[in-house]
Design an enzyme around this catalytic site. Sequence first.
Site, PDB file in Angstrom:
ATOM      1  N   HIS A   1       5.628   6.487   6.710  1.00  0.00           N
ATOM      2  CA  HIS A   1       5.293   6.051   5.360  1.00  0.00           C
ATOM      3  C   HIS A   1       4.805   7.277   4.591  1.00  0.00           C
ATOM      4  O   HIS A   1       4.636   8.351   5.176  1.00  0.00           O
ATOM      5  CB  HIS A   1       4.211   4.967   5.413  1.00  0.00           C
ATOM      6  CG  HIS A   1       2.937   5.465   5.999  1.00  0.00           C
ATOM      7  ND1 HIS A   1       2.631   5.350   7.333  1.00  0.00           N
ATOM      8  CD2 HIS A   1       1.899   6.143   5.440  1.00  0.00           C
ATOM      9  CE1 HIS A   1       1.466   5.925   7.568  1.00  0.00           C
ATOM     10  NE2 HIS A   1       1.004   6.425   6.438  1.00  0.00           N
TER      11      HIS A   1
ATOM     12  N   HIS B   1       2.386   8.969   1.120  1.00  0.00           N
ATOM     13  CA  HIS B   1       1.310   8.895   0.136  1.00  0.00           C
ATOM     14  C   HIS B   1       1.750   9.792  -1.019  1.00  0.00           C
ATOM     15  O   HIS B   1       2.365  10.831  -0.797  1.00  0.00           O
ATOM     16  CB  HIS B   1       0.006   9.400   0.741  1.00  0.00           C
ATOM     17  CG  HIS B   1      -0.398   8.661   1.984  1.00  0.00           C
ATOM     18  ND1 HIS B   1      -1.238   7.585   1.978  1.00  0.00           N
ATOM     19  CD2 HIS B   1      -0.043   8.831   3.286  1.00  0.00           C
ATOM     20  CE1 HIS B   1      -1.404   7.127   3.208  1.00  0.00           C
ATOM     21  NE2 HIS B   1      -0.684   7.865   4.032  1.00  0.00           N
TER      22      HIS B   1
ATOM     23  N   HIS C   1       0.815  -1.215   0.000  1.00  0.00           N
ATOM     24  CA  HIS C   1       0.000   0.000   0.000  1.00  0.00           C
ATOM     25  C   HIS C   1       0.849   1.266   0.000  1.00  0.00           C
ATOM     26  O   HIS C   1       0.419   2.321  -0.425  1.00  0.00           O
ATOM     27  CB  HIS C   1      -0.904   0.046   1.236  1.00  0.00           C
ATOM     28  CG  HIS C   1      -1.766  -1.158   1.409  1.00  0.00           C
ATOM     29  ND1 HIS C   1      -2.821  -1.447   0.570  1.00  0.00           N
ATOM     30  CD2 HIS C   1      -1.717  -2.176   2.303  1.00  0.00           C
ATOM     31  CE1 HIS C   1      -3.403  -2.573   0.941  1.00  0.00           C
ATOM     32  NE2 HIS C   1      -2.750  -3.040   1.998  1.00  0.00           N
TER      33      HIS C   1
ATOM     34  N   THR D   1      -6.296   4.482   6.441  1.00  0.00           N
ATOM     35  CA  THR D   1      -6.401   3.173   5.793  1.00  0.00           C
ATOM     36  C   THR D   1      -7.289   2.290   6.661  1.00  0.00           C
ATOM     37  O   THR D   1      -7.393   2.532   7.867  1.00  0.00           O
ATOM     38  CB  THR D   1      -5.016   2.504   5.656  1.00  0.00           C
ATOM     39  OG1 THR D   1      -4.411   2.398   6.953  1.00  0.00           O
ATOM     40  CG2 THR D   1      -4.112   3.295   4.743  1.00  0.00           C
TER      41      THR D   1
HETATM   42 ZN    ZN Z   1      -0.664   7.553   6.021  1.00  0.00          ZN
END
Ligand code: ZN
Length: 308
Positions: free
Chosen positions: A116, A118, A89, A222
Amino acid sequence: MLILLASLPPPTESLPFPISSSHWCYQIQLKPSNYTCLGPDEWEGSCQNSRQSPVNIVTAKTQLDPNLGRFSFSGYDRKHQWVVENNGHTVMVSLGDEVSITGGGLSTRYRAKQLHLHWSKAMDRGSEHTFNGERFAMEMHIVHEKEKGPSRNTSEDEIAVLAFMVEVGSNNVNFQPLVEALSDIRRPNTNTTMKRSISLFDLLPEEESLRHYFRYLGSLTTPTCDEKVVWTVFQEPIQLHRDQILAFSQKLFYDHDQSVNMTDNVRPVQSLGQRQVFRSGAPGPLLSQPLPTLLAPALACLTVGFLR
Ligand SMILES: [Zn+2]
Ligand SMILES: *[C@@H]1O[C@H](CO)[C@@H](O)[C@H](O)[C@H]1NC(C)=O
Ligand SMILES: *[C@@H]1O[C@H](CO)[C@@H](O)[C@H](O)[C@H]1NC(C)=O
Ligand SMILES: *[C@@H]1O[C@H](CO)[C@@H](O)[C@H](O)[C@H]1NC(C)=O
Ligand SMILES: *[C@@H]1O[C@H](CO)[C@@H](O)[C@H](O)[C@H]1NC(C)=O
Protein backbone atom coordinates in the site's frame (compact mmCIF):
# COMPACT_ATOMS: atom_id res chain seq x y z
CA MET A 1 -4.07 -17.43 -9.57
CA LEU A 2 -7.26 -16.86 -7.63
CA ILE A 3 -7.21 -14.29 -4.91
CA LEU A 4 -9.70 -15.05 -2.19
CA LEU A 5 -11.21 -11.68 -1.54
CA ALA A 6 -13.06 -12.87 1.51
CA SER A 7 -9.76 -13.50 3.23
CA LEU A 8 -8.28 -10.12 2.46
CA PRO A 9 -6.81 -8.51 5.55
CA PRO A 10 -8.17 -5.37 7.21
CA PRO A 11 -6.66 -1.89 6.78
CA THR A 12 -3.03 -1.30 5.86
CA GLU A 13 -0.34 -2.92 7.98
CA SER A 14 -2.66 -4.18 10.66
CA LEU A 15 -3.05 -7.51 8.86
CA PRO A 16 -4.38 -10.38 10.91
CA PHE A 17 -4.91 -8.44 14.09
CA PRO A 18 -8.18 -7.38 15.63
CA ILE A 19 -9.21 -3.84 14.79
CA SER A 20 -9.99 -2.36 18.16
CA SER A 21 -9.84 1.21 16.85
CA SER A 22 -12.53 1.45 14.25
CA HIS A 23 -12.81 5.21 14.04
CA TRP A 24 -9.23 6.26 13.61
CA CYS A 25 -8.39 8.79 10.93
CA TYR A 26 -5.57 10.97 9.67
CA GLN A 27 -5.16 14.58 10.77
CA ILE A 28 -6.55 15.90 7.50
CA GLN A 29 -9.85 14.07 8.04
CA LEU A 30 -10.53 15.53 11.47
CA LYS A 31 -12.11 18.81 10.43
CA PRO A 32 -14.31 17.54 7.60
CA SER A 33 -15.59 14.79 9.91
CA ASN A 34 -16.43 17.37 12.60
CA TYR A 35 -13.80 15.79 14.85
CA THR A 36 -15.84 12.65 15.31
CA CYS A 37 -12.92 10.38 14.41
CA LEU A 38 -9.70 9.82 16.35
CA GLY A 39 -6.73 11.71 14.91
CA PRO A 40 -3.10 10.55 15.29
CA ASP A 41 -2.76 12.14 18.76
CA GLU A 42 -5.58 9.94 20.02
CA TRP A 43 -4.84 6.69 18.24
CA GLU A 44 -5.30 3.72 20.52
CA GLY A 45 -3.59 0.38 21.05
CA SER A 46 0.20 0.76 21.25
CA CYS A 47 0.19 4.06 19.35
CA GLN A 48 1.29 6.20 22.30
CA ASN A 49 4.19 3.89 23.22
CA SER A 50 7.87 4.64 22.75
CA ARG A 51 9.08 2.37 19.92
CA GLN A 52 6.89 3.74 17.18
CA SER A 53 7.13 4.39 13.44
CA PRO A 54 7.73 6.26 11.24
CA VAL A 55 10.96 8.02 12.28
CA ASN A 56 13.34 10.56 10.85
CA ILE A 57 16.51 8.82 9.69
CA VAL A 58 19.58 10.94 10.31
CA THR A 59 21.97 9.27 7.90
CA ALA A 60 25.12 10.50 9.65
CA LYS A 61 23.95 8.83 12.87
CA THR A 62 23.20 5.45 11.32
CA GLN A 63 25.51 2.60 12.23
CA LEU A 64 26.99 0.30 9.62
CA ASP A 65 25.95 -3.33 10.14
CA PRO A 66 27.88 -5.76 7.92
CA ASN A 67 25.20 -8.41 8.55
CA LEU A 68 22.69 -6.37 6.57
CA GLY A 69 23.41 -7.99 3.25
CA ARG A 70 21.38 -8.42 0.11
CA PHE A 71 17.80 -9.60 0.09
CA SER A 72 16.71 -12.63 -1.82
CA PHE A 73 13.37 -11.88 -3.47
CA SER A 74 11.09 -14.75 -4.36
CA GLY A 75 8.04 -14.21 -6.57
CA TYR A 76 8.89 -10.55 -7.02
CA ASP A 77 9.31 -11.24 -10.73
CA ARG A 78 5.91 -12.88 -11.12
CA LYS A 79 3.58 -10.89 -13.39
CA HIS A 80 -0.02 -10.82 -12.26
CA GLN A 81 -3.21 -8.79 -12.53
CA TRP A 82 -3.41 -7.91 -8.86
CA VAL A 83 -6.53 -6.98 -6.94
CA VAL A 84 -6.43 -3.36 -5.79
CA GLU A 85 -8.62 -2.03 -3.00
CA ASN A 86 -9.55 1.34 -1.51
CA ASN A 87 -9.81 0.39 2.18
CA GLY A 88 -10.70 3.85 3.43
CA HIS A 89 -7.14 4.66 4.53
CA THR A 90 -5.01 3.80 1.53
CA VAL A 91 -4.90 1.89 -1.73
CA MET A 92 -3.86 -1.67 -1.08
CA VAL A 93 -2.70 -4.43 -3.42
CA SER A 94 -3.20 -7.97 -2.11
CA LEU A 95 -0.23 -10.18 -2.88
CA GLY A 96 -1.55 -13.71 -2.47
CA ASP A 97 0.71 -16.35 -0.94
CA GLU A 98 3.54 -16.80 -3.40
CA VAL A 99 5.77 -13.82 -2.75
CA SER A 100 8.42 -13.88 -0.05
CA ILE A 101 11.81 -12.56 1.02
CA THR A 102 14.84 -13.89 2.88
CA GLY A 103 18.24 -12.40 3.63
CA GLY A 104 18.64 -8.70 4.27
CA GLY A 105 19.66 -9.50 7.83
CA LEU A 106 16.24 -11.05 8.57
CA SER A 107 16.16 -14.13 10.78
CA THR A 108 13.94 -16.23 8.53
CA ARG A 109 11.64 -16.18 5.50
CA TYR A 110 8.87 -13.56 5.43
CA ARG A 111 5.82 -13.93 3.22
CA ALA A 112 4.42 -10.85 1.43
CA LYS A 113 0.78 -10.07 2.20
CA GLN A 114 0.01 -6.71 0.67
CA LEU A 115 1.46 -3.44 -0.45
CA HIS A 116 0.00 0.00 0.00
CA LEU A 117 1.09 3.61 -0.24
CA HIS A 118 1.08 6.88 1.66
CA TRP A 119 1.00 10.19 -0.20
CA SER A 120 0.17 13.86 -0.34
CA LYS A 121 -0.79 16.32 -3.05
CA ALA A 122 2.37 18.21 -2.07
CA MET A 123 5.53 16.62 -3.43
CA ASP A 124 7.43 17.10 -0.15
CA ARG A 125 4.81 15.89 2.30
CA GLY A 126 3.76 12.39 1.30
CA SER A 127 6.27 10.01 2.87
CA GLU A 128 6.08 8.71 6.42
CA HIS A 129 9.79 8.20 7.02
CA THR A 130 12.09 11.12 6.38
CA PHE A 131 15.80 11.25 5.51
CA ASN A 132 17.58 14.02 7.40
CA GLY A 133 14.24 15.75 7.81
CA GLU A 134 13.46 15.51 4.12
CA ARG A 135 10.03 14.17 3.22
CA PHE A 136 9.31 12.60 -0.16
CA ALA A 137 6.23 12.64 -2.40
CA MET A 138 5.00 9.18 -1.43
CA GLU A 139 6.08 6.07 0.41
CA MET A 140 5.26 2.51 -0.59
CA HIS A 141 5.12 -0.29 1.99
CA ILE A 142 5.35 -3.97 1.14
CA VAL A 143 4.15 -5.82 4.22
CA HIS A 144 5.52 -9.29 4.98
CA GLU A 145 4.73 -11.68 7.80
CA LYS A 146 7.24 -13.94 9.47
CA GLU A 147 6.82 -17.53 8.47
CA LYS A 148 5.60 -19.36 11.51
CA GLY A 149 7.71 -22.16 12.85
CA PRO A 150 6.32 -24.77 15.24
CA SER A 151 6.52 -22.35 18.15
CA ARG A 152 4.27 -19.45 17.34
CA ASN A 153 5.63 -16.34 18.97
CA THR A 154 4.84 -12.68 18.97
CA SER A 155 8.14 -10.90 18.80
CA GLU A 156 9.43 -7.51 17.81
CA ASP A 157 10.10 -8.74 14.25
CA GLU A 158 6.82 -10.48 13.52
CA ILE A 159 6.30 -8.26 10.47
CA ALA A 160 8.87 -7.05 7.96
CA VAL A 161 7.96 -3.96 5.98
CA LEU A 162 9.99 -2.94 2.95
CA ALA A 163 9.60 0.82 2.54
CA PHE A 164 10.34 2.75 -0.64
CA MET A 165 10.37 6.49 -1.05
CA VAL A 166 8.78 7.94 -4.18
CA GLU A 167 10.12 11.11 -5.79
CA VAL A 168 9.05 13.17 -8.78
CA GLY A 169 10.66 12.03 -11.99
CA SER A 170 9.80 10.94 -15.48
CA ASN A 171 6.71 8.93 -16.36
CA ASN A 172 6.89 5.40 -14.94
CA VAL A 173 5.04 3.12 -17.34
CA ASN A 174 5.35 0.15 -14.99
CA PHE A 175 3.15 1.94 -12.45
CA GLN A 176 0.38 2.71 -14.94
CA PRO A 177 -1.71 -0.43 -14.31
CA LEU A 178 -1.90 0.59 -10.65
CA VAL A 179 -2.52 4.27 -11.39
CA GLU A 180 -5.24 3.41 -13.90
CA ALA A 181 -6.98 1.14 -11.40
CA LEU A 182 -7.54 4.10 -9.07
CA SER A 183 -10.43 5.41 -11.16
CA ASP A 184 -12.36 2.21 -10.41
CA ILE A 185 -11.99 2.41 -6.63
CA ARG A 186 -12.76 6.01 -5.76
CA ARG A 187 -14.93 5.06 -2.80
CA PRO A 188 -13.82 3.21 0.33
CA ASN A 189 -14.38 -0.54 0.49
CA THR A 190 -14.31 -1.02 -3.25
CA ASN A 191 -11.89 -3.10 -5.21
CA THR A 192 -10.88 -3.85 -8.77
CA THR A 193 -8.40 -5.88 -10.77
CA MET A 194 -5.51 -4.36 -12.68
CA LYS A 195 -6.13 -4.37 -16.41
CA ARG A 196 -2.56 -5.43 -17.13
CA SER A 197 -0.10 -7.74 -15.42
CA ILE A 198 2.81 -6.35 -13.47
CA SER A 199 5.40 -7.81 -11.13
CA LEU A 200 6.60 -6.32 -7.88
CA PHE A 201 10.00 -5.74 -9.45
CA ASP A 202 8.23 -3.58 -12.04
CA LEU A 203 7.30 -1.22 -9.20
CA LEU A 204 10.71 -1.06 -7.55
CA PRO A 205 13.95 0.77 -8.29
CA GLU A 206 16.78 -1.15 -10.03
CA GLU A 207 17.42 -4.37 -8.14
CA GLU A 208 21.11 -3.50 -7.90
CA SER A 209 20.26 -0.45 -5.76
CA LEU A 210 18.27 -2.53 -3.27
CA ARG A 211 21.37 -3.47 -1.30
CA HIS A 212 21.44 0.01 0.18
CA TYR A 213 18.94 0.35 2.99
CA PHE A 214 18.32 1.40 6.57
CA ARG A 215 17.11 -0.91 9.30
CA TYR A 216 15.44 -0.35 12.66
CA LEU A 217 12.79 -1.89 14.90
CA GLY A 218 9.48 -0.09 15.17
CA SER A 219 5.75 -0.36 14.75
CA LEU A 220 2.89 -0.39 12.33
CA THR A 221 2.12 3.20 11.32
CA THR A 222 -1.63 2.70 11.63
CA PRO A 223 -3.64 1.69 14.71
CA THR A 224 -3.12 -0.37 16.66
CA CYS A 225 0.56 0.51 16.01
CA ASP A 226 1.82 -2.87 17.24
CA GLU A 227 5.53 -2.73 18.01
CA LYS A 228 6.46 -5.78 16.01
CA VAL A 229 7.91 -4.46 12.78
CA VAL A 230 11.42 -4.86 11.47
CA TRP A 231 11.68 -1.91 9.09
CA THR A 232 13.76 -1.77 5.93
CA VAL A 233 13.80 1.68 4.34
CA PHE A 234 15.54 1.63 0.97
CA GLN A 235 17.78 4.49 0.07
CA GLU A 236 16.99 4.66 -3.65
CA PRO A 237 13.59 6.23 -4.37
CA ILE A 238 11.08 5.06 -6.94
CA GLN A 239 10.43 7.71 -9.59
CA LEU A 240 6.94 8.60 -10.73
CA HIS A 241 5.68 11.46 -12.86
CA ARG A 242 4.05 14.26 -10.92
CA ASP A 243 0.71 13.47 -12.57
CA GLN A 244 0.96 9.83 -11.51
CA ILE A 245 1.54 10.94 -7.93
CA LEU A 246 -1.32 13.47 -8.03
CA ALA A 247 -3.69 10.82 -9.40
CA PHE A 248 -3.81 9.20 -5.95
CA SER A 249 -5.12 12.40 -4.31
CA GLN A 250 -7.45 13.17 -7.19
CA LYS A 251 -9.08 9.79 -7.78
CA LEU A 252 -9.38 8.35 -4.28
CA PHE A 253 -11.67 9.44 -1.45
CA TYR A 254 -11.78 8.65 2.25
CA ASP A 255 -15.54 8.82 2.35
CA HIS A 256 -18.42 7.28 0.48
CA ASP A 257 -19.82 10.69 -0.49
CA GLN A 258 -16.55 11.54 -2.22
CA SER A 259 -16.22 14.83 -0.37
CA VAL A 260 -12.82 14.27 1.27
CA ASN A 261 -9.98 13.48 -1.16
CA MET A 262 -7.75 10.69 0.10
CA THR A 263 -4.49 12.53 0.62
CA ASP A 264 -1.97 13.18 3.40
CA ASN A 265 -2.54 9.66 4.75
CA VAL A 266 0.73 10.07 6.57
CA ARG A 267 1.41 9.50 10.25
CA PRO A 268 3.63 12.19 11.85
CA VAL A 269 7.24 11.21 12.59
CA GLN A 270 7.68 9.54 15.98
CA SER A 271 10.55 9.92 18.41
CA LEU A 272 13.41 7.49 17.81
CA GLY A 273 14.23 7.47 21.51
CA GLN A 274 17.02 5.09 22.44
CA ARG A 275 16.79 3.14 19.21
CA GLN A 276 19.64 2.83 16.75
CA VAL A 277 19.12 2.95 13.00
CA PHE A 278 21.50 0.69 11.10
CA ARG A 279 22.57 0.80 7.48
CA SER A 280 23.35 -2.09 5.19
CA GLY A 281 26.92 -3.23 4.77
CA ALA A 282 26.83 -4.39 1.18
CA PRO A 283 29.95 -3.07 -0.52
CA GLY A 284 29.76 -1.52 -3.93
CA PRO A 285 29.76 1.78 -5.74
CA LEU A 286 26.97 4.34 -5.72
CA LEU A 287 29.94 6.69 -5.51
CA SER A 288 28.03 9.80 -6.39
CA GLN A 289 29.45 11.78 -3.48
CA PRO A 290 33.03 12.88 -2.84
CA LEU A 291 34.75 10.71 -0.26
CA PRO A 292 35.51 12.28 3.08
CA THR A 293 39.30 12.27 3.13
CA LEU A 294 39.48 11.00 6.70
CA LEU A 295 37.90 7.69 5.84
CA ALA A 296 40.04 4.80 4.73
CA PRO A 297 39.08 3.89 1.17
CA ALA A 298 37.68 0.51 2.19
CA LEU A 299 35.43 2.00 4.82
CA ALA A 300 34.44 4.79 2.50
CA CYS A 301 33.45 2.21 -0.05
CA LEU A 302 31.05 0.70 2.45
CA THR A 303 29.50 3.88 3.70
CA VAL A 304 29.58 6.49 1.03
CA GLY A 305 26.30 5.48 -0.50
CA PHE A 306 24.57 6.75 2.59
CA LEU A 307 26.28 10.07 3.09
CA ARG A 308 23.79 12.10 1.15
ZN1 ZN B 1 2.09 1.91 5.49
C1 LIG C 1 -20.45 18.99 10.37
O1 LIG C 1 -21.23 19.94 11.08
C2 LIG C 1 -21.89 20.88 10.24
C3 LIG C 1 -22.53 21.93 11.12
O2 LIG C 1 -23.21 21.33 12.18
C4 LIG C 1 -22.89 20.13 9.34
O3 LIG C 1 -23.53 21.04 8.48
C5 LIG C 1 -22.13 19.08 8.54
O4 LIG C 1 -23.03 18.30 7.78
C6 LIG C 1 -21.33 18.17 9.45
N1 LIG C 1 -20.53 17.28 8.65
C7 LIG C 1 -20.44 15.99 8.88
C8 LIG C 1 -19.54 15.21 7.99
O5 LIG C 1 -21.06 15.43 9.78
C1 LIG D 1 9.40 -15.00 22.01
O1 LIG D 1 10.09 -13.86 21.53
C2 LIG D 1 10.68 -13.09 22.56
C3 LIG D 1 11.29 -11.85 21.91
O2 LIG D 1 12.04 -12.16 20.79
C4 LIG D 1 11.72 -13.94 23.28
O3 LIG D 1 12.30 -13.18 24.32
C5 LIG D 1 11.05 -15.17 23.86
O4 LIG D 1 12.00 -16.00 24.46
C6 LIG D 1 10.30 -15.92 22.77
N1 LIG D 1 9.53 -17.03 23.35
C7 LIG D 1 9.51 -18.25 22.83
C8 LIG D 1 8.66 -19.26 23.51
O5 LIG D 1 10.16 -18.55 21.81
C1 LIG E 1 -14.54 -6.64 -3.73
O1 LIG E 1 -15.74 -6.22 -4.38
C2 LIG E 1 -16.74 -7.22 -4.45
C3 LIG E 1 -17.94 -6.65 -5.18
O2 LIG E 1 -17.60 -5.60 -6.02
C4 LIG E 1 -17.16 -7.67 -3.07
O3 LIG E 1 -18.05 -8.76 -3.18
C5 LIG E 1 -15.94 -8.09 -2.27
O4 LIG E 1 -16.32 -8.39 -0.96
C6 LIG E 1 -14.91 -7.00 -2.29
N1 LIG E 1 -13.74 -7.41 -1.56
C7 LIG E 1 -13.15 -6.61 -0.68
C8 LIG E 1 -11.97 -7.17 -0.01
O5 LIG E 1 -13.54 -5.50 -0.44
C1 LIG F 1 -10.14 16.17 -5.22
O1 LIG F 1 -10.92 15.37 -6.08
C2 LIG F 1 -11.46 16.06 -7.19
C3 LIG F 1 -12.35 15.10 -7.95
O2 LIG F 1 -11.63 14.01 -8.44
C4 LIG F 1 -10.32 16.58 -8.05
O3 LIG F 1 -10.84 17.31 -9.14
C5 LIG F 1 -9.43 17.47 -7.21
O4 LIG F 1 -8.31 17.85 -7.96
C6 LIG F 1 -8.97 16.74 -5.98
N1 LIG F 1 -8.22 17.64 -5.12
C7 LIG F 1 -6.93 17.43 -4.87
C8 LIG F 1 -6.31 18.41 -3.95
O5 LIG F 1 -6.28 16.50 -5.34
